[in-house]
Scaffold this motif. Structure first.
Motif, PDB file in Angstrom:
ATOM      1  N   ALA A 117       0.848  -1.191   0.000  1.00  0.00           N
ATOM      2  CA  ALA A 117       0.000   0.000   0.000  1.00  0.00           C
ATOM      3  C   ALA A 117       0.883   1.240   0.000  1.00  0.00           C
ATOM      4  CB  ALA A 117      -0.928   0.010   1.211  1.00  0.00           C
ATOM      5  N   ILE A 118       0.278   2.353  -0.433  1.00  0.00           N
ATOM      6  CA  ILE A 118       1.024   3.603  -0.555  1.00  0.00           C
ATOM      7  C   ILE A 118       0.116   4.763  -0.216  1.00  0.00           C
ATOM      8  CG2 ILE A 118       0.472   3.796  -3.022  1.00  0.00           C
ATOM      9  CD1 ILE A 118       3.377   4.896  -3.394  1.00  0.00           C
ATOM     10  N   SER A 119       0.683   5.767   0.438  1.00  0.00           N
ATOM     11  CA  SER A 119      -0.082   6.954   0.772  1.00  0.00           C
ATOM     12  C   SER A 119      -0.202   7.870  -0.442  1.00  0.00           C
ATOM     13  CB  SER A 119       0.598   7.710   1.916  1.00  0.00           C
ATOM     14  OG  SER A 119       1.905   8.127   1.524  1.00  0.00           O
TER      15      SER A 119
ATOM     16  N   SER B 182       0.795  10.888  -0.957  1.00  0.00           N
ATOM     17  CA  SER B 182       2.010  11.625  -1.304  1.00  0.00           C
ATOM     18  C   SER B 182       3.166  10.723  -1.712  1.00  0.00           C
ATOM     19  CB  SER B 182       2.450  12.470  -0.103  1.00  0.00           C
ATOM     20  OG  SER B 182       2.842  11.613   0.960  1.00  0.00           O
ATOM     21  N   SER B 183       2.972   9.407  -1.594  1.00  0.00           N
ATOM     22  CA  SER B 183       4.024   8.416  -1.855  1.00  0.00           C
ATOM     23  C   SER B 183       5.109   8.413  -0.791  1.00  0.00           C
ATOM     24  CB  SER B 183       4.681   8.620  -3.232  1.00  0.00           C
ATOM     25  OG  SER B 183       3.740   8.493  -4.265  1.00  0.00           O
ATOM     26  N   SER B 184       4.965   9.197   0.258  1.00  0.00           N
ATOM     27  CA  SER B 184       5.992   9.255   1.290  1.00  0.00           C
ATOM     28  C   SER B 184       5.945   8.059   2.229  1.00  0.00           C
ATOM     29  CB  SER B 184       5.857  10.545   2.099  1.00  0.00           C
ATOM     30  OG  SER B 184       4.581  10.610   2.721  1.00  0.00           O
ATOM     31  N   ASN B 185       4.832   7.340   2.212  1.00  0.00           N
ATOM     32  CA  ASN B 185       4.682   6.172   3.081  1.00  0.00           C
ATOM     33  C   ASN B 185       4.257   4.964   2.271  1.00  0.00           C
ATOM     34  OD1 ASN B 185       4.954   7.329   5.941  1.00  0.00           O
ATOM     35  ND2 ASN B 185       3.459   8.676   5.010  1.00  0.00           N
ATOM     36  N   THR B 186       4.950   3.849   2.499  1.00  0.00           N
ATOM     37  CA  THR B 186       4.585   2.591   1.868  1.00  0.00           C
ATOM     38  C   THR B 186       4.553   1.487   2.922  1.00  0.00           C
ATOM     39  OG1 THR B 186       6.895   2.137   1.306  1.00  0.00           O
ATOM     40  CG2 THR B 186       5.533   3.174  -0.396  1.00  0.00           C
ATOM     41  N   ASN B 187       3.892   0.418   2.569  1.00  0.00           N
ATOM     42  CA  ASN B 187       3.651  -0.684   3.502  1.00  0.00           C
ATOM     43  C   ASN B 187       3.653  -1.965   2.674  1.00  0.00           C
ATOM     44  OD1 ASN B 187       2.789  -2.220   5.663  1.00  0.00           O
ATOM     45  ND2 ASN B 187       0.887  -1.095   6.001  1.00  0.00           N
ATOM     46  N   TYR B 188       4.409  -2.979   3.114  1.00  0.00           N
ATOM     47  CA  TYR B 188       4.518  -4.212   2.349  1.00  0.00           C
ATOM     48  C   TYR B 188       4.271  -5.433   3.226  1.00  0.00           C
ATOM     49  CZ  TYR B 188       6.860  -1.452  -1.270  1.00  0.00           C
ATOM     50  OH  TYR B 188       7.159  -0.524  -2.241  1.00  0.00           O
ATOM     51  N   ALA B 189       3.740  -6.465   2.614  1.00  0.00           N
ATOM     52  CA  ALA B 189       3.691  -7.759   3.275  1.00  0.00           C
ATOM     53  C   ALA B 189       5.112  -8.305   3.362  1.00  0.00           C
ATOM     54  CB  ALA B 189       2.799  -8.722   2.491  1.00  0.00           C
ATOM     55  N   ASP B 190       5.387  -9.053   4.412  1.00  0.00           N
ATOM     56  CA  ASP B 190       6.734  -9.609   4.601  1.00  0.00           C
ATOM     57  C   ASP B 190       7.138 -10.488   3.424  1.00  0.00           C
ATOM     58  OD1 ASP B 190       6.465 -10.078   8.215  1.00  0.00           O
ATOM     59  OD2 ASP B 190       7.001  -8.320   7.010  1.00  0.00           O
ATOM     60  N   SER B 191       6.174 -11.162   2.829  1.00  0.00           N
ATOM     61  CA  SER B 191       6.474 -12.110   1.760  1.00  0.00           C
ATOM     62  C   SER B 191       6.978 -11.441   0.491  1.00  0.00           C
ATOM     63  CB  SER B 191       5.234 -12.951   1.442  1.00  0.00           C
ATOM     64  OG  SER B 191       4.156 -12.111   1.052  1.00  0.00           O
ATOM     65  N   VAL B 192       6.752 -10.142   0.336  1.00  0.00           N
ATOM     66  CA  VAL B 192       7.162  -9.466  -0.895  1.00  0.00           C
ATOM     67  C   VAL B 192       8.201  -8.375  -0.666  1.00  0.00           C
ATOM     68  CG1 VAL B 192       4.889  -9.934  -1.870  1.00  0.00           C
ATOM     69  CG2 VAL B 192       5.360  -7.676  -0.882  1.00  0.00           C
ATOM     70  N   LYS B 193       8.540  -8.104   0.581  1.00  0.00           N
ATOM     71  CA  LYS B 193       9.528  -7.064   0.868  1.00  0.00           C
ATOM     72  C   LYS B 193      10.843  -7.350   0.157  1.00  0.00           C
ATOM     73  CE  LYS B 193       7.966  -5.374   5.382  1.00  0.00           C
ATOM     74  NZ  LYS B 193       8.232  -5.358   6.835  1.00  0.00           N
ATOM     75  N   GLY B 194      11.395  -6.326  -0.468  1.00  0.00           N
ATOM     76  CA  GLY B 194      12.651  -6.473  -1.183  1.00  0.00           C
ATOM     77  C   GLY B 194      12.491  -6.965  -2.607  1.00  0.00           C
ATOM     78  N   ARG B 195      11.305  -7.429  -2.977  1.00  0.00           N
ATOM     79  CA  ARG B 195      11.058  -7.918  -4.335  1.00  0.00           C
ATOM     80  C   ARG B 195      10.036  -7.053  -5.080  1.00  0.00           C
ATOM     81  NH1 ARG B 195       8.769 -12.726  -5.199  1.00  0.00           N
ATOM     82  NH2 ARG B 195       7.568 -12.741  -3.236  1.00  0.00           N
ATOM     83  N   PHE B 196       9.041  -6.572  -4.367  1.00  0.00           N
ATOM     84  CA  PHE B 196       7.978  -5.769  -4.982  1.00  0.00           C
ATOM     85  C   PHE B 196       8.120  -4.312  -4.567  1.00  0.00           C
ATOM     86  CE2 PHE B 196       4.465  -9.283  -5.335  1.00  0.00           C
ATOM     87  CZ  PHE B 196       5.388 -10.114  -5.979  1.00  0.00           C
ATOM     88  N   THR B 197       7.737  -3.419  -5.477  1.00  0.00           N
ATOM     89  CA  THR B 197       7.752  -1.988  -5.189  1.00  0.00           C
ATOM     90  C   THR B 197       6.454  -1.359  -5.666  1.00  0.00           C
ATOM     91  OG1 THR B 197      10.163  -1.890  -5.464  1.00  0.00           O
ATOM     92  CG2 THR B 197       8.954   0.190  -5.526  1.00  0.00           C
ATOM     93  N   ILE B 198       5.779  -0.665  -4.760  1.00  0.00           N
ATOM     94  CA  ILE B 198       4.557   0.051  -5.118  1.00  0.00           C
ATOM     95  C   ILE B 198       4.900   1.519  -5.353  1.00  0.00           C
ATOM     96  CG2 ILE B 198       3.907   0.511  -2.709  1.00  0.00           C
ATOM     97  CD1 ILE B 198       0.958   0.154  -3.572  1.00  0.00           C
ATOM     98  N   SER B 199       4.261   2.101  -6.350  1.00  0.00           N
ATOM     99  CA  SER B 199       4.472   3.512  -6.646  1.00  0.00           C
ATOM    100  C   SER B 199       3.186   4.072  -7.247  1.00  0.00           C
ATOM    101  CB  SER B 199       5.645   3.713  -7.611  1.00  0.00           C
ATOM    102  OG  SER B 199       5.388   3.075  -8.845  1.00  0.00           O
ATOM    103  N   ARG B 200       3.120   5.382  -7.381  1.00  0.00           N
ATOM    104  CA  ARG B 200       1.912   5.983  -7.958  1.00  0.00           C
ATOM    105  C   ARG B 200       2.279   7.260  -8.692  1.00  0.00           C
ATOM    106  NH1 ARG B 200      -2.028   6.987  -3.102  1.00  0.00           N
ATOM    107  NH2 ARG B 200      -3.328   7.980  -4.723  1.00  0.00           N
ATOM    108  N   ASP B 201       1.433   7.602  -9.650  1.00  0.00           N
ATOM    109  CA  ASP B 201       1.547   8.839 -10.401  1.00  0.00           C
ATOM    110  C   ASP B 201       0.187   9.513 -10.307  1.00  0.00           C
ATOM    111  OD1 ASP B 201       1.673  10.882 -12.263  1.00  0.00           O
ATOM    112  OD2 ASP B 201       2.789   9.706 -13.724  1.00  0.00           O
ATOM    113  N   ASN B 202       0.061  10.471  -9.419  1.00  0.00           N
ATOM    114  CA  ASN B 202      -1.240  11.095  -9.180  1.00  0.00           C
ATOM    115  C   ASN B 202      -1.712  11.923 -10.379  1.00  0.00           C
ATOM    116  OD1 ASN B 202      -1.454   9.959  -6.644  1.00  0.00           O
ATOM    117  ND2 ASN B 202      -0.538  11.724  -5.609  1.00  0.00           N
TER     118      ASN B 202
END
Length: 124
Positions: free
Chosen positions: A52-54, A56-76
């Motif tokens: 998940a991502i806030s 402003s993109s300043s805060n992100t949250n990941y499941a342990d199973s995907v940390k280091g492999r997946f990256t969430i980002s957004r273009d408002n």
């Protein structure tokens, strides 16, 4: 009412990469500064949180199973959220869903709107 449409899923071999996109439209998506997230559901399993991502993109949250492999980002400016998935494993196979919610959704993982999902299949 916010509409979410996912794209970018498909078949991939283990170790490969995919980039999912989720385009949002309608409702008050922009003015409500919505948090965005990705979930997934494998056959016979419950839907689980991925990332998940806030607004402003300043805060992100990941499941342990995907940390280091997946990256969430957004273009408002494009009302779009992305999920870059690297080093994919067969256990990542699932239908991936995009979600939108209140600004605090990025940390409480509670979302109000959902897309239809896109299938990701990782073969060994």
């Amino acid at each position: 009412q916010v509409q979410l449409v996912e794209s970018g899923g498909g078949p991939v071999q283990a170790g490969g990469s995919l980039r999912l996109s989720c385009a949002a439209s309608g409702g008050t998506f922009s003015s409500d500064a919505m948090g965005m997230g990705w979930f997934r559901q494998a056959p016979g399993e419950e839907r689980e949180f991925v990332a998940a991502i806030s607004w402003s993109s300043s805060n992100t949250n990941y499941a342990d199973s995907v940390k280091g492999r997946f990256t969430i980002s957004r273009d408002n400016a494009k009302n779009t959220v992305y999920l870059q998935m690297n080093s994919l494993k067969p256990e990542d196979t699932a239908v991936y869903y995009c979600a939108a919610g209140q600004p605090r959704s990025y940390y409480n993982r509670l979302f109000d709107y959902w897309g239809q999902g896109t299938q990701v299949t990782v073969s060994s």
